[in-house]
Structure formats: structure tokens, C-alpha cells
Design a protein around this motif. Structure first.
Motif, short mmCIF file in Angstrom:
data_model
loop_
_atom_site.label_atom_id
_atom_site.label_comp_id
_atom_site.label_asym_id
_atom_site.label_seq_id
_atom_site.Cartn_x
_atom_site.Cartn_y
_atom_site.Cartn_z
N ARG A 1 42.39 4.93 121.69
CA ARG A 1 42.13 3.63 121.85
C ARG A 1 40.50 3.46 122.52
NH1 ARG A 1 47.52 3.13 123.44
NH2 ARG A 1 48.74 1.94 121.93
N VAL B 1 57.67 10.41 124.65
CA VAL B 1 56.61 8.96 125.41
C VAL B 1 55.31 9.27 125.94
CG1 VAL B 1 56.75 7.26 127.08
CG2 VAL B 1 58.76 7.73 125.53
N THR B 2 55.52 10.58 126.70
CA THR B 2 54.17 10.96 127.60
C THR B 2 53.16 11.33 126.61
OG1 THR B 2 55.73 11.75 129.25
CG2 THR B 2 53.57 12.67 129.16
N GLU B 3 53.34 12.07 125.33
CA GLU B 3 52.43 12.52 124.54
C GLU B 3 51.74 11.20 123.91
OE1 GLU B 3 53.46 15.59 121.74
OE2 GLU B 3 54.19 16.82 123.41
N GLN B 4 52.74 10.23 123.42
CA GLN B 4 52.12 9.17 122.50
C GLN B 4 51.36 8.14 123.51
OE1 GLN B 4 55.06 6.84 120.72
NE2 GLN B 4 54.11 4.97 120.76
N ASP B 5 51.73 8.19 124.97
CA ASP B 5 50.93 7.39 125.81
C ASP B 5 49.50 8.31 125.99
OD1 ASP B 5 50.66 5.25 128.01
OD2 ASP B 5 50.73 7.03 129.26
N HIS B 6 49.46 9.52 126.28
CA HIS B 6 48.25 9.98 126.53
C HIS B 6 47.32 10.06 125.39
CE1 HIS B 6 50.08 12.64 130.18
NE2 HIS B 6 49.94 11.30 130.34
N GLY C 1 47.54 8.12 122.76
CA GLY C 1 47.27 6.75 122.70
C GLY C 1 46.03 6.16 123.22
N LYS C 2 46.14 6.32 124.64
CA LYS C 2 45.09 6.01 125.59
C LYS C 2 43.62 6.38 125.33
CE LYS C 2 47.91 4.92 129.54
NZ LYS C 2 48.08 5.31 131.00
#
Length: 267
Positions: free
Chosen positions: A212, A201-206, A208-209
Motif C-alpha cells: 500500500r 494473516v501475519t504475512e498478508q498484513d505485513h 499488504g502494508k
């Protein structure tokens, strides 16, 4: 980006890859340098005798084995320049005499923003497997990002970022994004092959931000299985796709290079 280096076989005019490279040069407002590779040797001129004195009947001729002459080389260079001019692309030509290995290409890559090469580029005329040993040598040691061109020209509609969580993969994503900000409106997919079902989750969040900030449409896809096999299955039938991978993808590149897929690799 200002300088794109295009690797060309001096013995054969490949109009498809020239058009492909011109499209990228137009897209990024860059100049295009055609690096013609071959093994050229100067033939000794014919010397004859007349009135007891030697003279040269014909001027020196250059050849690259039985397949090319100096006139053919000049014709191929002229055709490259004409193709660029028609598309409004600024171009230059480089040719290193007696340079037929990957070393000269690697050396020139140090001073380029992007290198474009076809997977079938080779010193051996009958080599069938792709990418060829020549291309693999370039991929292994190139000092700039490398774009492996498809066999047929296609519009890019989708960007696939092959991601394994490594610094190399993230760097490749960043480098591609910085080189081609003009592709910000294309669909971007982050593709990862895991033993588990989900990306951390942490990697996808970072990630992804960050993405975007640069792309209007992004998505994440996690595959299971062996990386090379899973990537090949996912990409096999996709059209108009460019694949971005870091150094980890070098060994599996031979299974990913297909006519409708271009692969962008960064060491």
C-alpha cells in the motif's frame, strides 16, 4: 532503472518485441541495448591468380548459416535503431561474433537492470515449444530480473504477484516495484496457491502494508490445488496482465507464457 537489455535474433527482425521493449524503456526513462545473438563465421575470401600473382577478388563476407548475410545483419541493426529513434529511446547495439549460446546473454545480464526476451527465442529455427531451451537457460542463470515478453503487444492494466511465502517471491515483488514505480496506479493482485483456504494473516498484513506504500489498488487472492495448474487456470483468460514471480516459478513458466501475458521473473 537505467539499462534494459533486449535479446534479439540477428537473423530476424521482430518489430513486436522491439516496440514492447521501447514502451518499457520510455516508461522507465531507460536506455535500450539490443543484444543480437547468432553464430557468425568469417568466410574465406576467394583468391585468384593473375599474372602469376594471387589476389582477392571480393572482400571477406560474414554469414550466419544460409539465412543471413552481413548486409542483412546491418539492415536489421539499422531497423532496430530507427525504431528506437522514432520513439525517442536512447539505444545501443551489442553483437558477439561466434556467440550463439545463452552464455553471452547471461554474461551481459550481469551489467543490466532488466533483460527482455521472447519465450520463443531459440537457436533452433524449428523449435515449437515455449519457452525454448535457450530461454530456460537464460532464466535459470540470468544475473538480473528477466521479463518474458508476450507474442503480441498489449497495454499493461494489471499486475499479478505470484506469492509462495518465500524470500525469492518477496524479493521479486520488491525488485519489480523498484524498477517500475511508474506502474503504481495499476491494479495489483497478490496470488497464492495454498492447500488451505486462506493466506496466513501475519504475512498478508505485513505484505499488504508494504504494497500500500507503493500501489494505489491492491488485493489478495488464494487458490487451492497444484500451483502450476491453479495459476494457469487463473491467468488463462486474463488480458493485459503482467505476472511477477520468483525463482520458484521457473519450472511452471512454460504453462504460463501465453500471447496476452507477460511474465517477470527474478532469480
Amino acid at each position: 532503472m537505467k539499462k534494459i537489455l533486449l535479446v534479439l535474433d540477428a537473423a530476424h527482425v521482430d518489430t513486436e518485441i522491439i516496440h514492447f521493449a521501447c514502451n518499457f524503456a520510455t516508461l522507465s526513462h531507460s536506455s535500450l541495448t539490443g543484444l543480437f545473438f547468432g553464430n557468425y563465421e568469417e568466410e574465406a575470401p576467394d583468391t585468384k591468380m593473375e599474372f602469376g600473382a594471387p589476389y582477392i577478388e571480393e572482400p571477406p563476407v560474414y554469414s550466419a548459416g544460409p539465412n543471413i548475410t552481413l548486409q542483412q545483419l546491418e539492415d536489421h541493426i539499422t531497423q532496430f535503431k530507427r525504431s528506437c529513434a522514432v520513439r525517442g529511446v536512447r539505444c545501443q547495439v551489442q553483437f558477439n561474433n561466434n556467440s550463439y549460446g545463452s552464455e553471452s546473454v547471461i554474461e551481459e545480464s550481469r551489467f543490466a537492470d532488466l533483460l527482455i526476451i521472447k519465450a520463443s527465442a531459440t537457436r533452433e529455427r524449428k523449435w515449437k515449444d515455449t519457452p525454448t531451451p535457450f530461454v530456460k537457460d537464460v532464466l535459470a542463470a540470468a544475473e538480473c530480473p528477466v521479463l518474458v515478453a508476450p507474442n503480441s503487444l498489449a497495454e499493461i492494466k494489471e499486475i499479478v504477484f505470484a506469492y509462495d511465502g518465500s524470500r525469492s517471491a518477496v524479493f521479486a515483488i520488491k525488485q519489480f516495484t523498484y524498477l517500475f514505480p511508474e506502474l503504481a496506479e495499476k491494479k495489483a493482485i497478490v496470488l497464492q496457491v495454498n492447500k488451505d483456504d486462506d493466506m496466513p494473516v501475519t504475512e498478508q498484513d505485513h505484505l499488504g502494508k508494504w504494497l500500500r506504500l507503493h500501489y494505489s489498488s491492491i488485493g489478495f487472492k488464494v487458490l487451492q490445488g497444484k500451483a502450476t495448474e491453479a495459476l494457469f487456470t487463473f491467468l488463462h483468460d486474463r488480458q493485459h496482465t503482467i505476472v511477477v514471480m520468483g525463482a520458484y516459478g521457473r519450472n511452471g513458466l512454460s504453462e504460463l507464457v501465453k500471447p496476452a501475458t507477460a511474465a517477470f521473473k527474478r532469480r
